[in-house]
Design an enzyme around this catalytic site. Structure first.
Site, PDB file in Angstrom:
ATOM      1  N   LYS A 176       8.964  -3.477   3.645  1.00 31.36           N
ATOM      2  CA  LYS A 176       9.352  -2.410   4.581  1.00 31.36           C
ATOM      3  C   LYS A 176       8.214  -2.151   5.559  1.00 31.36           C
ATOM      4  CE  LYS A 176       9.269   2.049   5.016  1.00 31.36           C
ATOM      5  NZ  LYS A 176       9.206   2.095   6.496  1.00 31.36           N
ATOM      6  N   GLU A 179       8.532   2.168  10.378  1.00 31.20           N
ATOM      7  CA  GLU A 179       9.685   2.352  11.269  1.00 31.20           C
ATOM      8  C   GLU A 179       9.263   2.388  12.732  1.00 31.20           C
ATOM      9  OE1 GLU A 179       8.447   4.339   9.010  1.00 31.20           O
ATOM     10  OE2 GLU A 179       8.932   6.454   9.317  1.00 31.20           O
ATOM     11  N   GLY A 229      -1.188   2.937   4.060  1.00 27.65           N
ATOM     12  CA  GLY A 229      -0.769   4.029   4.937  1.00 27.65           C
ATOM     13  C   GLY A 229      -1.648   5.240   4.724  1.00 27.65           C
ATOM     14  N   GLY A 230      -1.080   6.414   4.932  1.00 28.49           N
ATOM     15  CA  GLY A 230      -1.860   7.646   4.864  1.00 28.49           C
ATOM     16  C   GLY A 230      -2.045   8.154   3.436  1.00 28.49           C
ATOM     17  N   THR A 233       0.970  10.197   1.900  1.00 27.09           N
ATOM     18  CA  THR A 233       2.079   9.348   1.455  1.00 27.09           C
ATOM     19  C   THR A 233       1.677   8.570   0.203  1.00 27.09           C
ATOM     20  OG1 THR A 233       2.724   9.129   3.766  1.00 27.09           O
ATOM     21  CG2 THR A 233       3.746   7.616   2.220  1.00 27.09           C
ATOM     22  N   GLY A 234       0.447   8.102   0.159  1.00 25.60           N
ATOM     23  CA  GLY A 234      -0.040   7.374  -1.015  1.00 25.60           C
ATOM     24  C   GLY A 234       0.054   8.222  -2.272  1.00 25.60           C
ATOM     25  N   GLU A 251      -3.865   1.406  -0.229  1.00 24.70           N
ATOM     26  CA  GLU A 251      -4.957   1.353   0.764  1.00 24.70           C
ATOM     27  C   GLU A 251      -4.687   2.501   1.729  1.00 24.70           C
ATOM     28  OE1 GLU A 251      -6.574   1.364   3.688  1.00 24.70           O
ATOM     29  OE2 GLU A 251      -6.682  -0.738   4.338  1.00 24.70           O
ATOM     30  N   CYS A 292      -8.106   1.393   9.946  1.00 21.33           N
ATOM     31  CA  CYS A 292      -8.498   2.113   8.720  1.00 21.33           C
ATOM     32  C   CYS A 292     -10.010   2.043   8.502  1.00 21.33           C
ATOM     33  CB  CYS A 292      -7.742   1.577   7.520  1.00 21.33           C
ATOM     34  SG  CYS A 292      -7.819  -0.198   7.333  1.00 21.33           S
ATOM     35  N   GLU A 393      -9.577  11.995   8.472  1.00 22.46           N
ATOM     36  CA  GLU A 393      -9.272  10.789   9.250  1.00 22.46           C
ATOM     37  C   GLU A 393      -8.418  11.179  10.458  1.00 22.46           C
ATOM     38  OE1 GLU A 393      -6.435   7.902   7.639  1.00 22.46           O
ATOM     39  OE2 GLU A 393      -7.907   6.337   8.018  1.00 22.46           O
TER      40      GLU A 393
HETATM   41  O1  TXE Z   1       1.552   7.051   7.752  1.00 15.62           O
HETATM   42  P1  TXE Z   1       2.501   6.925   6.516  1.00 15.62           P
HETATM   43  P2  TXE Z   1       1.790   7.802   9.134  1.00 15.62           P
HETATM   44  C1  TXE Z   1      -3.222   7.335   8.177  1.00 15.62           C
HETATM   45  C2  TXE Z   1      -3.695   7.862   9.517  1.00 15.62           C
HETATM   46  C3  TXE Z   1      -2.445   8.442  10.087  1.00 15.62           C
HETATM   47  C4  TXE Z   1      -1.796   9.030   8.846  1.00 15.62           C
HETATM   48  C5  TXE Z   1      -0.332   9.252   8.953  1.00 15.62           C
HETATM   49  O2  TXE Z   1      -4.640   8.863   9.307  1.00 15.62           O
HETATM   50  O3  TXE Z   1      -2.689   9.435  11.048  1.00 15.62           O
HETATM   51  O4  TXE Z   1      -2.058   8.058   7.861  1.00 15.62           O
HETATM   52  O5  TXE Z   1       0.291   8.122   9.498  1.00 15.62           O
HETATM   53  C6  TXE Z   1       6.008   4.613   4.845  1.00 15.62           C
HETATM   54  N1  TXE Z   1       7.766   6.637   0.474  1.00 15.62           N
HETATM   55  N2  TXE Z   1      -2.914   5.912   8.219  1.00 15.62           N
HETATM   56  O6  TXE Z   1       2.525   9.082   8.941  1.00 15.62           O
HETATM   57  O7  TXE Z   1       3.559   7.972   6.532  1.00 15.62           O
HETATM   58  C7  TXE Z   1       6.181   4.604   6.347  1.00 15.62           C
HETATM   59  O8  TXE Z   1       7.542   4.418   6.679  1.00 15.62           O
HETATM   60  C8  TXE Z   1       7.576   5.360   0.818  1.00 15.62           C
HETATM   61  C9  TXE Z   1      -3.910   5.052   7.646  1.00 15.62           C
HETATM   62  O9  TXE Z   1       2.382   6.839  10.068  1.00 15.62           O
HETATM   63  O10 TXE Z   1       1.628   6.801   5.345  1.00 15.62           O
HETATM   64  C10 TXE Z   1       5.280   3.447   6.727  1.00 15.62           C
HETATM   65  O11 TXE Z   1       5.950   2.214   6.477  1.00 15.62           O
HETATM   66  N3  TXE Z   1       7.099   4.968   2.017  1.00 15.62           N
HETATM   67  C11 TXE Z   1      -3.396   3.696   7.479  1.00 15.62           C
HETATM   68  C12 TXE Z   1       4.107   3.590   5.754  1.00 15.62           C
HETATM   69  O12 TXE Z   1       4.617   4.375   4.675  1.00 15.62           O
HETATM   70  C13 TXE Z   1       6.816   5.919   2.918  1.00 15.62           C
HETATM   71  C14 TXE Z   1      -2.495   3.136   8.467  1.00 15.62           C
HETATM   72  C15 TXE Z   1       2.882   4.296   6.331  1.00 15.62           C
HETATM   73  O13 TXE Z   1       3.259   5.545   6.825  1.00 15.62           O
HETATM   74  C16 TXE Z   1       6.999   7.288   2.617  1.00 15.62           C
HETATM   75  C17 TXE Z   1      -1.554   4.115   8.970  1.00 15.62           C
HETATM   76  C18 TXE Z   1       7.492   7.634   1.334  1.00 15.62           C
HETATM   77  N4  TXE Z   1       7.692   8.901   0.946  1.00 15.62           N
HETATM   78  C19 TXE Z   1      -1.820   5.450   8.868  1.00 15.62           C
HETATM   79  N5  TXE Z   1       6.631   8.012   3.709  1.00 15.62           N
HETATM   80  C20 TXE Z   1      -4.341   2.693   6.897  1.00 15.62           C
HETATM   81  N6  TXE Z   1      -4.641   2.792   5.614  1.00 15.62           N
HETATM   82  O14 TXE Z   1      -4.769   1.778   7.564  1.00 15.62           O
HETATM   83  C21 TXE Z   1       6.225   7.127   4.653  1.00 15.62           C
HETATM   84  N7  TXE Z   1       6.342   5.860   4.180  1.00 15.62           N
END
Ligand code: TXE
Length: 499
Positions: A176, A179, A229-230, A233-234, A251, A292, A393
């Site tokens: 996935k 989006e 991701g963030g 969410t992690g 990560e 990141c 961040e």
């Molecule tokens: O990330 P999300 P967002 C950090 C950065 C950014 C913040 C938020 O600080 O401002 O995160 O970004 C999927 N269950 N990073 O909101 O939401 C989502 O669809 C399962 C650091 O865009 O974490 C996408 O595919 N999946 C980072 C992915 O998670 C879910 C890179 C990342 O989105 C979900 C990006 C859920 N409940 C942002 N909710 C890095 N580590 O490099 C969302 N997603």
């Protein structure tokens, strides 16, 4: 895209089951770049079920490593054939420059080549069980059905760090992408079909993480979740997956320090001072800070701070922003209007916390850029570790500057973060370099360099930057279960119970 179905489930391309779609926006101009299918939770459940069937009943997990290795090499060949098209999609979707996107596709290719070679060289481990009649072996098997969730800053690159080892290990998966940036991953999934990945082995869905998340992560059919991701969410994913004791690798980004010692002057202007200024600048402002491992905290020795920061500010002001497709652009926009709002709110916060704004802090004035989500490279001087702008961040083009007077203070500041993904150290003193590199609690530390990585070395974070590792041998091991086979070649009664 363009009316073609964008979801791939069980080897069949299809539209979302409710016919829903999403507009994909080009962040350089705000225009709709494509319309893609938006999966429903039912589509996500179907994708997991298809991956489960392909793992449990298909022949993929039992393929030889030679076969899987050859497939990975074929994928790498096709990535290079389609490099230009994939790079353009990445630029239109993320806003990054075409030069960066081309490097991304080369890096994606390298990851497939690396795991193609690594898996072919893996051998089972024979251990001494303490009994000559026993042959004791440790073998690796695929972990099973994997859910691979990628972010928007390096869409195909981050996805490849997951898909390549998962395929090499013999897993099946649901991928996935974010989006916000699904285009390159959709094109990549078509390329996987062409390379001969069997039906159901790689399933692709895209859509809102919040909507699809429960079907993907609160699902007993899933064996492993790899998420980038963030932090928020992690946390949600880890909490949800714990219910099923599903293994999770996370990560979650970083707030990465770049430590600069005054002895850089000893190396002369070019390779000391100028190189340090250049690396600090690139480390934080590449891809508008949406990295990141961006070096967002400059931690600099007091005696050189004023002059160094002045040089940085002068260079930051000359960075050419523009559409990533224009070869003259050195950096592109932020990924979305929503993300720019977040970055702007951090700039306001920095000012209210008392940090001294010395560069940027606003949108560019150029009317050509008005339709896109651009934001000028921003530097805050006179920051301290208690500020949220230093600790959180921002994921944007914002550098904070803190000053130190001795090595111990530099290390204390460098480790004063809940994250621990990456750090940089600049010094000409070799012994100091080694001491500081070892004292920093971060997953990657660059000494007199910044930002580079290789597919052969592990990537991941200490602290709240996550757990698990991608790339390197550990990045393959994440997708494997370990099995110990105890083979007694001369069975006899155990003799424990005598009755
Ligand atoms: O990330 P999300 P967002 C950090 C950065 C950014 C913040 C938020 O600080 O401002 O995160 O970004 C999927 N269950 N990073 O909101 O939401 C989502 O669809 C399962 C650091 O865009 O974490 C996408 O595919 N999946 C980072 C992915 O998670 C879910 C890179 C990342 O989105 C979900 C990006 C859920 N409940 C942002 N909710 C890095 N580590 O490099 C969302 N997603």
């Amino acid at each position: 895209m363009d009316g073609d179905p964008d979801l791939c489930i069980g080897g069949a391309w299809r539209h979302a089951c409710d016919g829903g779609t999403r507009d994909i926006i080009n962040p350089a101009n705000g225009a709709v770049a494509a319309v893609v299918d938006e999966a429903t939770p039912q589509d996500a459940l179907d994708a997991v079920a298809a991956a489960r069937v392909a793992f449990d009943q298909g022949g993929w997990r039992a393929t030889s490593v030679a076969e899987r290795s050859a497939l990975l090499h074929r994928i790498a060949d096709l990535l290079q054939r389609d490099k230009e098209d994939l790079a353009r999609l990445e630029t239109v979707d993320t806003g990054k420059t075409l030069a960066e996107s081309r490097i991304d596709i080369d890096d994606v290719t390298s990851v497939f080549r690396y795991y193609a070679n690594l898996v072919a060289s893996e051998a089972e481990r024979v251990v001494d069980a303490g009994d000559p009649a026993v042959i004791s072996r440790v073998i690796r098997e695929p972990i099973g059905v994997c859910v691979l969730i990628a972010p928007w800053n390096y869409p195909l690159l981050q996805m490849s760090w997951k898909v390549a080892p998962a395929l090499a290990a013999g897993c099946t998966m649901v991928a996935k992408p974010s989006e916000v940036t699904p285009l390159s991953t959709i094109a990549f999934a078509k390329l996987l079909d062409e390379a001969g990945v069997p039906p159901g082995v790689v399933n692709l869905i895209q859509g809102s993480g919040a909507t699809l998340g429960p079907a993907l992560t609160d699902n007993p059919q899933v064996d492993f979740i790899s998420f980038t991701g963030g932090l928020a969410t992690g946390r949600t994913i880890a909490r949800t997956a714990a219910e099923h004791v599903t293994k999770v690798a996370l990560e979650l980004g970083g707030k990465n320090p770049h430590l600069v010692f005054a002895d850089i002057r000893d190396a002369g202007r070019e390779s000391g001072w100028d190189a340090a200024v250049d690396h600090v600048l690139t480390g934080v402002f590449l891809h508008s800070g949406q990295v990141c491992s961006a070096g967002t905290r400059l931690i600099i020795e007091e005696s050189i701070a004023d002059e160094f920061v002045a040089d940085l500010a002068a260079r930051a002001a000359t960075i050419r922003m523009g559409d990533g497709l224009d070869p003259a652009s050195e950096t592109g926009p932020l990924v979305s209007a929503q993300h720019r709002d977040k970055v702007e709110s951090y700039v306001r916060l920095g000012i209210s916390e008392g940090a001294q704004l010395i560069a940027g802090g606003c949108r560019p004035e150029d009317p050509v850029l008005a339709g896109g989500y651009f934001y000028r490279p921003t530097i805050f001087d006179r920051c301290d570790r208690s500020m949220r702008i230093v600790q959180e961040e921002t994921f944007g083009p914002i550098l904070t500057v803190e000053r130190f007077t001795d090595e111990a203070e530099a290390v204390t500041l460098g480790n004063d973060t809940e994250y621990g993904l990456a750090a940089g150290v600049r010094t000409t003193d070799t012994a100091r370099g080694e001491r500081v590199v070892r004292a920093l609690r971060h997953g990657t530390v660059w000494l007199n360099d910044f930002g580079y990585y290789t597919a052969a070395a592990e990537w991941g974070g200490f602290g709240r930057s996550g757990n698990g590792r991608e790339l390197g041998p550990t990045g393959l091991a994440e997708y494997q279960e370990i099995k110990h086979i105890w083979h007694n070649t001369a069975p006899a009664a155990a003799g424990w119970f005598t009755g």
